[in-house]
Design an enzyme around this catalytic site. Structure first.
Site, short mmCIF file in Angstrom:
data_model
loop_
_atom_site.label_atom_id
_atom_site.label_comp_id
_atom_site.label_asym_id
_atom_site.label_seq_id
_atom_site.Cartn_x
_atom_site.Cartn_y
_atom_site.Cartn_z
CG ASP A 139 2.66 -7.11 -6.03
OD1 ASP A 139 2.09 -6.78 -4.92
OD2 ASP A 139 2.09 -8.14 -6.72
CD GLU A 165 -2.87 -1.21 0.26
OE1 GLU A 165 -3.19 -0.23 -0.46
OE2 GLU A 165 -3.15 -2.23 -0.35
ZN LIG Z 1 -2.69 -2.71 -4.75
#
Ligand SMILES: [Zn+2]
Length: 414
Positions: A360, A279
């Protein structure tokens, strides 16, 4: 006019066909792998969980087809049935011919009436479908309260906003749509800040993540990655659903991170750290202002289209409304724009998936390797019974996130 009628009918038909085809190829793909999952998938889910995820996916798909067909029928009936113009002329007669409030109420009321036919389906989905797979945590009482509260909030916010938008035409004339955009965009920014503070607490309880190992760990992650969070909040998502999630809202000083309590109960501290790092990755890679800028451009285009449609005599008359009235143009745009924007969804999702890969990669870097992120994603897929073998067309069209196998591949790449 006949041509407008025919084009609208064709657009409704095209979208329905596309939705049915995508859903059919996806079901076929899931069935093709139902007995023996691909090796990459077998590594993620044990056999029993995998069978459950197949059953869940198929049942959701079948149910989705029924609601899609039903919603399309309702839309066609409302657009071509002539109910709305009758309702409009009746409601406009409540006050003087130029009264804006009657037109505002018309749009809001039409919205509420149009949502009524799908209520039984929503009920079925929550209590039967989700319930069958153990995801429903809501109660009939809570569900009804949610609907009532949602409608009241919609009126409380929608009335002043719509009233101001419709009044702009009288105030500033032809350039109203630029002012309308400015008003709406300002409102959207304001909601990014106010929504978690004012609206969300009406439905959920938000509590700061209590002191302890987890909080210390997550705060340390924030310091390490250049994201000084004042608080991390926990939302009681378990009140309604067993599905888990994490999300991030706001911008600049108003940013905040909210974790579902379901997420906290399902993941280890290290996995939660990886999810939060993901996030934070969205924030650090500038995804939020980019998304806001894109939505601003789309909104401005939307207003330009409404202004053009409202000026074009053929538009309102084709659907039985008087020429030069802005309120029906607004409502018709709201009902019909989805027939066009549907075809652009894959583009938006393509960009969204690109951002997911970037977040990621950020998490991998922050965690010193991909292991924790992969472990978290696997657990979430297991707990949510995610479909791990979607058809390429289906995931390409609808998925805002890459599939788990795709994400693992990207994470494992050095
Ligand atoms: Zn995401």
């Amino acid at each position: 006019m006949l041509i407008v009628f025919m084009v609208t009918a064709a657009l409704i038909g095209f979208r329905l066909v596309a939705e049915m085809v995508l859903s059919a190829v996806n079901r076929a793909e899931v069935l093709r792998h139902a007995d023996t999952p691909p090796p990459a998938v077998a590594a993620i889910m044990d056999a029993a969980t995998y069978q459950k995820s197949v059953a869940y996916t198929l049942e959701k798909s079948r149910f989705g087809n029924i609601t899609t067909i039903f919603d399309t029928l309702v839309l066609a009936l409302v657009i071509f049935g002539g109910v709305l113009p009758v309702m409009y002329s009746y409601m406009v007669s409540w006050a003087g011919p130029d009264a804006v409030w009657t037109r505002t109420v018309f749009i809001l009321l039409a919205g509420v009436l149009l949502s009524l036919p799908s209520l039984p389906f929503e009920w079925w989905e929550q209590f039967r479908l989700e319930g069958k797979f153990g995801f429903n945590k809501s109660t009939p009482g809570l569900w009804v309260m949610d609907k009532i509260k949602g409608t009241l909030v919609m009126f409380a916010i929608g009335f002043p906003l719509l009233w101001a938008l419709l009044s702009l035409v009288g105030w500033v004339g032809n350039a109203w749509w630029i002012w309308g955009f400015a008003l709406m965009f300002g409102f959207q920014l304001l909601m990014l800040i106010l929504y978690p503070k004012v609206i969300l607490p009406l439905f959920n309880k938000l509590t700061p993540l209590p002191e302890g190992e987890l909080r210390t760990r997550l705060m340390a992650l924030g310091d390490r990655t250049g994201f000084q969070a004042k608080t991390i909040e926990v939302i009681d998502g378990s009140k309604r659903s067993g599905h888990s999630n994490a999300y991030f809202t706001g911008f600049g000083r108003f940013r905040r991170i909210v974790l579902f309590d379901t997420l906290i109960s399902q993941l280890t501290a290290e996995e939660l750290e990886a999810v939060l790092a993901h996030e934070i990755g969205h924030y650090r890679r500038g995804h939020i202002p980019k998304m806001i800028a894109i939505s601003a451009v789309m909104m401005l285009s939307g207003f330009a289209v409404i202004a053009w449609l409202a000026r074009s005599p053929w538009f309102n008359t084709s659907f039985g409304f008087p020429v030069g009235e802005i309120a029906p143009s607004f409502l018709l745009f709201g009902l019909l724009s989805g027939l066009v924007t549907f075809w652009f969804a894959p583009l938006g999702n393509l960009l969204s998936r690109k951002y997911e890969y970037e977040a990621d990669a950020f998490a991998r870097e922050a965690m010193g390797g991909p292991a924790a992120m992969i472990a978290a994603l696997r657990k979430l897929a297991q707990k949510n019974l995610s479909n791990l073998t979607p058809h390429r067309w289906f995931s390409g069209f609808y998925y805002s996130h890459p599939t788990l196998v795709e994400r693992e591949l990207a994470l494992a790449k050095t």
